[in-house]
Motif scaffolding. Structure first.
Motif, PDB file in Angstrom:
ATOM      1  N   ASN A  33       0.703  -1.049   0.317  1.00 18.79           N
ATOM      2  CA  ASN A  33       0.179  -0.022   0.541  1.00 18.79           C
ATOM      3  C   ASN A  33       1.099   1.444   0.523  1.00 18.79           C
ATOM      4  OD1 ASN A  33      -2.610  -1.145   0.428  1.00 18.79           O
ATOM      5  ND2 ASN A  33      -2.250  -1.445   2.339  1.00 18.79           N
ATOM      6  N   GLY A  34       0.658   2.161  -0.590  1.00 19.98           N
ATOM      7  CA  GLY A  34       1.219   3.509  -0.500  1.00 19.98           C
ATOM      8  C   GLY A  34       0.675   3.555   0.662  1.00 19.98           C
ATOM      9  N   GLU A  35       2.051   5.029   1.362  1.00 20.09           N
ATOM     10  CA  GLU A  35       1.945   5.106   2.937  1.00 20.09           C
ATOM     11  C   GLU A  35       0.382   6.224   3.349  1.00 20.09           C
ATOM     12  OE1 GLU A  35       4.991   7.314   6.038  1.00 20.09           O
ATOM     13  OE2 GLU A  35       5.313   7.541   3.531  1.00 20.09           O
ATOM     14  N   LYS A  36       0.220   6.761   2.074  1.00 19.77           N
ATOM     15  CA  LYS A  36      -0.601   7.672   2.315  1.00 19.77           C
ATOM     16  C   LYS A  36      -2.296   7.334   1.638  1.00 19.77           C
ATOM     17  CE  LYS A  36       2.379  11.375   2.129  1.00 19.77           C
ATOM     18  NZ  LYS A  36       2.414  12.729   1.214  1.00 19.77           N
ATOM     19  N   ASP A  37      -2.487   6.140   1.292  1.00 17.68           N
ATOM     20  CA  ASP A  37      -4.137   5.200   1.332  1.00 17.68           C
ATOM     21  C   ASP A  37      -4.052   5.280   2.560  1.00 17.68           C
ATOM     22  OD1 ASP A  37      -5.204   4.519  -0.758  1.00 17.68           O
ATOM     23  OD2 ASP A  37      -4.993   3.076  -1.343  1.00 17.68           O
ATOM     24  N   THR A  38      -5.271   5.775   2.985  1.00 18.77           N
ATOM     25  CA  THR A  38      -5.470   5.864   4.108  1.00 18.77           C
ATOM     26  C   THR A  38      -6.676   5.341   4.248  1.00 18.77           C
ATOM     27  OG1 THR A  38      -6.678   8.109   4.453  1.00 18.77           O
ATOM     28  CG2 THR A  38      -4.779   8.024   5.463  1.00 18.77           C
ATOM     29  N   ARG A  64      -5.745   0.923   2.671  1.00 23.52           N
ATOM     30  CA  ARG A  64      -4.914   0.579   3.304  1.00 23.52           C
ATOM     31  C   ARG A  64      -5.867   0.322   5.176  1.00 23.52           C
ATOM     32  NH1 ARG A  64      -0.569   3.922   6.768  1.00 23.52           N
ATOM     33  NH2 ARG A  64      -0.222   1.915   7.341  1.00 23.52           N
ATOM     34  N   GLU A 103       3.604  -4.343   3.777  1.00 24.45           N
ATOM     35  CA  GLU A 103       5.150  -3.265   3.148  1.00 24.45           C
ATOM     36  C   GLU A 103       4.395  -2.006   2.325  1.00 24.45           C
ATOM     37  OE1 GLU A 103       8.907  -2.781   0.059  1.00 24.45           O
ATOM     38  OE2 GLU A 103       8.141  -4.800   0.684  1.00 24.45           O
ATOM     39  N   LEU A 104       4.068  -0.404   2.949  1.00 21.41           N
ATOM     40  CA  LEU A 104       4.080   0.413   2.523  1.00 21.41           C
ATOM     41  C   LEU A 104       5.224   1.116   2.161  1.00 21.41           C
ATOM     42  CD1 LEU A 104       2.703   1.316   5.937  1.00 21.41           C
ATOM     43  CD2 LEU A 104       1.419   0.578   4.490  1.00 21.41           C
ATOM     44  N   PRO A 136       6.700   4.417   1.241  1.00 21.37           N
ATOM     45  CA  PRO A 136       6.588   6.101   1.496  1.00 21.37           C
ATOM     46  C   PRO A 136       5.996   6.940   0.762  1.00 21.37           C
ATOM     47  CG  PRO A 136       8.837   4.592   2.324  1.00 21.37           C
ATOM     48  CD  PRO A 136       7.850   3.884   1.270  1.00 21.37           C
ATOM     49  N   ARG A 137       5.343   7.911   1.055  1.00 21.32           N
ATOM     50  CA  ARG A 137       4.613   8.895   0.556  1.00 21.32           C
ATOM     51  C   ARG A 137       3.979   8.887  -0.468  1.00 21.32           C
ATOM     52  NH1 ARG A 137      10.095   9.638   1.366  1.00 21.32           N
ATOM     53  NH2 ARG A 137      10.425   9.251  -0.256  1.00 21.32           N
ATOM     54  N   ALA A 190       0.154   4.094  -5.844  1.00 20.69           N
ATOM     55  CA  ALA A 190       1.194   3.970  -5.542  1.00 20.69           C
ATOM     56  C   ALA A 190       2.150   3.473  -7.185  1.00 20.69           C
ATOM     57  CB  ALA A 190       1.510   2.841  -4.398  1.00 20.69           C
TER      58      ALA A 190
END
Length: 243
Positions: free
Chosen positions: A187-192, A195, A211-212, A214-215, A220
């Motif tokens: 997932n993308g870290e910012k994909d709230t 995820r 696994e994330l 970053p940013r 992603a």
């Protein structure tokens, strides 16, 4: 890992997109792995085909077979992630590993309400207007060489209500429980949003990890193409040797 051991990789695109979403990943991985990307029913070259989740899983199965018939790593993004979950349930013997990208949110319960609303709204907006908005959005946020294949292939707005109408309400946080193959939740870290239940998804499977990137956000593989590709490459390389 020898070339004979390298697992095939099949990429499955997200909502309204097409196989073009994966142009960067295909170019980066094709010298090391047998790779392909599909157009789901109602999308891309299959734009005229009616959507169904059953037909979508058949498309993925045919893509696996086209790469030699060995079990494959299937990488699904968003809508394509839920399609990949359904493929994993129906065709476990064809799956060597599963990568869920932006698809670790339950599609049941109150979370689904705004997506039902969007699915109902999209048909009321002219397709040419939606196309212009999407082209501008992609070109504003991402390099042209990353998104040009997606833009060139067009968007499947007409399929969105049927596709999400079938997915919404179907996949809970236990959706990974019947999957036999190893799983990467990427997932993308910012994909709230997508995820939001990643930890619950991971807990439902004995060989799943998160696994994330970053940013990165929901897209992603557009936000960080190299990082996304490297994560898929590492996962594929680390899978147990088949047989």
């Amino acid at each position: 890992m020898t070339p004979a051991d390298a697992p095939p990789i099949v990429f499955v695109h997200g909502t309204r997109f097409s196989a073009g979403q994966w142009s960067t990943q295909l170019a980066s991985l094709r010298e090391e792995f047998p790779v392909t990307a599909v157009d789901l029913p109602g999308h891309g070259a299959r734009s005229a085909q009616p959507w169904s989740l059953s037909a979508a899983t058949e498309v993925v199965a045919a893509a696996v077979d086209s790469l030699g018939g060995r079990p494959a790593v299937v990488v699904g993004h968003s809508l394509g992630g839920y399609v990949s979950l359904e493929f994993a349930r129906r065709c476990p013997e064809r799956l060597r590993g599963l990568v869920l990208a932006g698809a670790s949110a339950s599609t049941r319960g109150p979370w689904a309400t705004p997506y039902r609303w969007i699915a109902g709204l999209v048909p009321r907006i002219p397709a040419d207007r939606l196309t212009r908005w999407n082209d501008r959005l992609l070109l504003r946020h991402y390099p042209r060489d990353v998104v040009e294949a997606t833009i060139r292939s067009g968007y499947a707005f007409h399929t969105l209500p049927a596709a999400w109408g079938e997915v919404l309400g179907r996949f809970g946080t236990d959706a990974l429980r019947p999957v036999a193959a190893p799983v990467l939740i990427l997932n993308g870290e910012k994909d709230t949003v997508f995820r939001s239940a990643e930890a619950d998804f991971a807990r439902a499977h004995p060989d799943a990890r998160i696994e994330l990137i970053p940013r990165a956000g929901h897209l992603a593989n557009f936000d960080a193409p190299d990082a996304f590709t490297d994560a898929v490459r590492r996962f594929a390389r680390q899978l147990p040797v088949a047989g």
